[in-house]
Design an enzyme around this catalytic site. Sequence first.
Site, PDB file in Angstrom:
ATOM      1  CE  LYS A 128     -55.023  40.881 -10.704  1.00 36.45           C
ATOM      2  NZ  LYS A 128     -55.044  42.405 -10.938  1.00 36.45           N
ATOM      3  CG  ASP A 168     -51.598  42.363 -12.025  1.00 34.07           C
ATOM      4  OD1 ASP A 168     -52.327  43.487 -11.619  1.00 34.07           O
ATOM      5  OD2 ASP A 168     -50.778  42.081 -11.430  1.00 34.07           O
TER       6      ASP A 168
HETATM    7  P1  NDP Z   1     -46.002  46.173 -14.960  1.00 28.95           P
HETATM    8  O1  NDP Z   1     -45.612  44.658 -15.188  1.00 28.95           O
HETATM    9  O2  NDP Z   1     -46.147  46.854 -16.208  1.00 28.95           O
HETATM   10  O3  NDP Z   1     -44.807  46.609 -13.931  1.00 28.95           O
HETATM   11  C1  NDP Z   1     -44.569  46.245 -12.762  1.00 28.95           C
HETATM   12  C2  NDP Z   1     -43.215  46.979 -12.445  1.00 28.95           C
HETATM   13  O4  NDP Z   1     -42.969  46.498 -10.911  1.00 28.95           O
HETATM   14  C3  NDP Z   1     -41.995  46.715 -13.149  1.00 28.95           C
HETATM   15  O5  NDP Z   1     -41.145  47.836 -13.279  1.00 28.95           O
HETATM   16  C4  NDP Z   1     -41.344  45.440 -12.516  1.00 28.95           C
HETATM   17  O6  NDP Z   1     -39.953  45.468 -12.646  1.00 28.95           O
HETATM   18  C5  NDP Z   1     -41.582  45.956 -11.113  1.00 28.95           C
HETATM   19  N1  NDP Z   1     -41.805  44.889 -10.069  1.00 28.95           N
HETATM   20  C6  NDP Z   1     -42.603  43.832 -10.200  1.00 28.95           C
HETATM   21  N2  NDP Z   1     -42.502  42.893  -9.235  1.00 28.95           N
HETATM   22  C7  NDP Z   1     -41.412  43.465  -8.396  1.00 28.95           C
HETATM   23  C8  NDP Z   1     -40.922  42.883  -7.284  1.00 28.95           C
HETATM   24  N3  NDP Z   1     -41.293  41.790  -6.786  1.00 28.95           N
HETATM   25  N4  NDP Z   1     -39.788  43.609  -6.959  1.00 28.95           N
HETATM   26  C9  NDP Z   1     -39.761  44.979  -7.405  1.00 28.95           C
HETATM   27  N5  NDP Z   1     -40.097  45.193  -8.565  1.00 28.95           N
HETATM   28  C10 NDP Z   1     -41.181  44.669  -9.124  1.00 28.95           C
HETATM   29  O7  NDP Z   1     -47.049  45.789 -14.020  1.00 28.95           O
HETATM   30  P2  NDP Z   1     -48.178  47.196 -13.580  1.00 28.95           P
HETATM   31  O8  NDP Z   1     -47.736  48.348 -13.848  1.00 28.95           O
HETATM   32  O9  NDP Z   1     -49.413  46.912 -14.412  1.00 28.95           O
HETATM   33  O10 NDP Z   1     -48.612  46.701 -12.254  1.00 28.95           O
HETATM   34  C11 NDP Z   1     -47.973  47.330 -11.418  1.00 28.95           C
HETATM   35  C12 NDP Z   1     -48.781  47.378  -9.766  1.00 28.95           C
HETATM   36  O11 NDP Z   1     -50.164  47.787  -9.984  1.00 28.95           O
HETATM   37  C13 NDP Z   1     -49.406  45.764  -9.192  1.00 28.95           C
HETATM   38  O12 NDP Z   1     -49.395  45.795  -7.936  1.00 28.95           O
HETATM   39  C14 NDP Z   1     -50.745  45.505 -10.187  1.00 28.95           C
HETATM   40  O13 NDP Z   1     -51.313  44.408  -9.443  1.00 28.95           O
HETATM   41  C15 NDP Z   1     -51.290  47.021  -9.914  1.00 28.95           C
HETATM   42  N6  NDP Z   1     -52.229  47.367 -10.789  1.00 28.95           N
HETATM   43  C16 NDP Z   1     -52.412  47.474 -12.100  1.00 28.95           C
HETATM   44  C17 NDP Z   1     -53.334  48.042 -12.795  1.00 28.95           C
HETATM   45  C18 NDP Z   1     -53.158  47.902 -14.192  1.00 28.95           C
HETATM   46  O14 NDP Z   1     -53.969  48.456 -14.992  1.00 28.95           O
HETATM   47  N7  NDP Z   1     -51.846  47.677 -15.163  1.00 28.95           N
HETATM   48  C19 NDP Z   1     -54.490  48.373 -12.215  1.00 28.95           C
HETATM   49  C20 NDP Z   1     -54.274  48.287 -10.819  1.00 28.95           C
HETATM   50  C21 NDP Z   1     -53.620  47.765 -10.214  1.00 28.95           C
HETATM   51  P3  NDP Z   1     -39.445  45.014 -14.080  1.00 28.95           P
HETATM   52  O15 NDP Z   1     -39.520  46.053 -15.135  1.00 28.95           O
HETATM   53  O16 NDP Z   1     -37.787  44.488 -13.694  1.00 28.95           O
HETATM   54  O17 NDP Z   1     -40.394  43.842 -14.454  1.00 28.95           O
END
Ligand code: NDP
Length: 453
Positions: A128, A168
Amino acid sequence: MSFKPSHNKTLSAISAKFPEQAEFNQAVSEVFSSLEPLLKKEPKYEKYNILERITNPERQIIFRVTWVDDNGVIRTNTGYRVQFSSAIGPYKGGLRFHPSVNLSIVKFLGFEQIFKNSLTGLAIGGGKGGSDFDPKGKSDGEIMRFCQAFMNELFKHIGATKDVPAGDIGVGGREIGFLYGKYKQLTNLYEGVLTGKGLNWGGSLARTEATGYGSVYFAQNILEKYRLGFEGKVCTVSGAGNVAIYTIEKLLHIGALPVTCSDSFGMIYDENGIDVHALKEIKEVKKTSLKEYLKYRPQAVYTPLSEYPKGRNLIWSIPCFAAFPSATQNELNLEDIKELHKNGCKLVNEGANMPSTLDAIAYMLENKIFFGPAKAANAGGVATSQLEMSQNAGMTSWSFAEVDSKLKGIMKHIFDLSYETSREFDDDGNIMLGANIAGFRKVADSMIEQGIL
Ligand code: NDP
């Protein structure tokens, strides 16, 4: 179903050595809590000192990233790549760009990734990376210059059969494009070194959808085991990024009613069901605040983060049949799960990595709430990344239907393996225990077979 906090000596040594790495300690503790019965049955893991070895990354790279913003100001961030385990394949795992990124976060994600990747049944090791760079409010030019500066160092350590990063939080298609372009320029190689690429230049159909769709497929497998289904059921989803959007889309496809989403500033509750087209336009095209959703659906309710009760995530107070935490780590705590339970929630399926705190997990298991743990439930993303690597290596591309059908098969394989492993250890239906043991056993056995390294 049971949850036994681990008192293992390796865990104590880690917390003594890295007291500041709270997230990494938590991730190790979660995995170790499941391993006791396996360690008792198979003394070889202790003999080969696997726990100490597997919690020490094979390599940790920390580097300076210097770039120039639109005002000509020179900025510096820290970059990370933790290559945790190559026991069963090249390192594989995403890059996160978020101001909260530090070594503890990268190590927790990399550690989880080892077992997640193992569960997919595919030949991928765990790694990672990321940076404390904050993409919010940056222009496309700034994002490009940062990505290029980041790759200026990272390219020395990655390769299509060595280490294959992906996206991510904060790293999506745009960032992968800039990173890939720079890698190609620096190495003069056109190879599948990153996944999540654009469709015109080596990406796979259904990769964008894979984590969210896979999460719902996994939840369906759990429910089917108990002859239940999603038709007409209210679901709550947190997040508004890649995972959340495609979780919501798939829930709508299968006739469920997802009623919430959230971002870093607040949440939307739309009792008629989230309008996923509006959500995509707001987050994927305009890249702006969720508050905009009210322009599309004025009857929805927007609550800013400042109005959440202290220490709570308001989303989990909305009554639902199933909850899909899909934003970030530790977003669902003990109080949240108690409220979900009181309101009749039957299933928590983790789209995000480590979204539930340890005491929330213990409560779920004790109260027989169905639980899809992250390393199993959200493995569809990395599995499809591996399908992208396969297509790149074979210089071919598969149809959306073909990739989606392979994804479904992989999610079923992960569920069956986790479920059967929980039965083998007399903890019927404890998917977390089954997933941790099955993921660990394959990697640990491979380490033993490959000698002391
Ligand atoms: P994105 O950046 O696309 O989306 C993340 C979302 O969560 C956004 O809406 C963001 O808000 C919100 N967010 C992030 N940090 C915080 C926080 N501290 N408090 C509140 N809201 C928050 O990321 P992903 O959708 O790709 O990832 C989401 C989760 O899924 C993570 O834990 C990641 O590790 C996990 N994951 C992702 C994979 C992937 O293929 N993408 C695979 C497996 C796991 P804002 O829109 O304001 O930025």
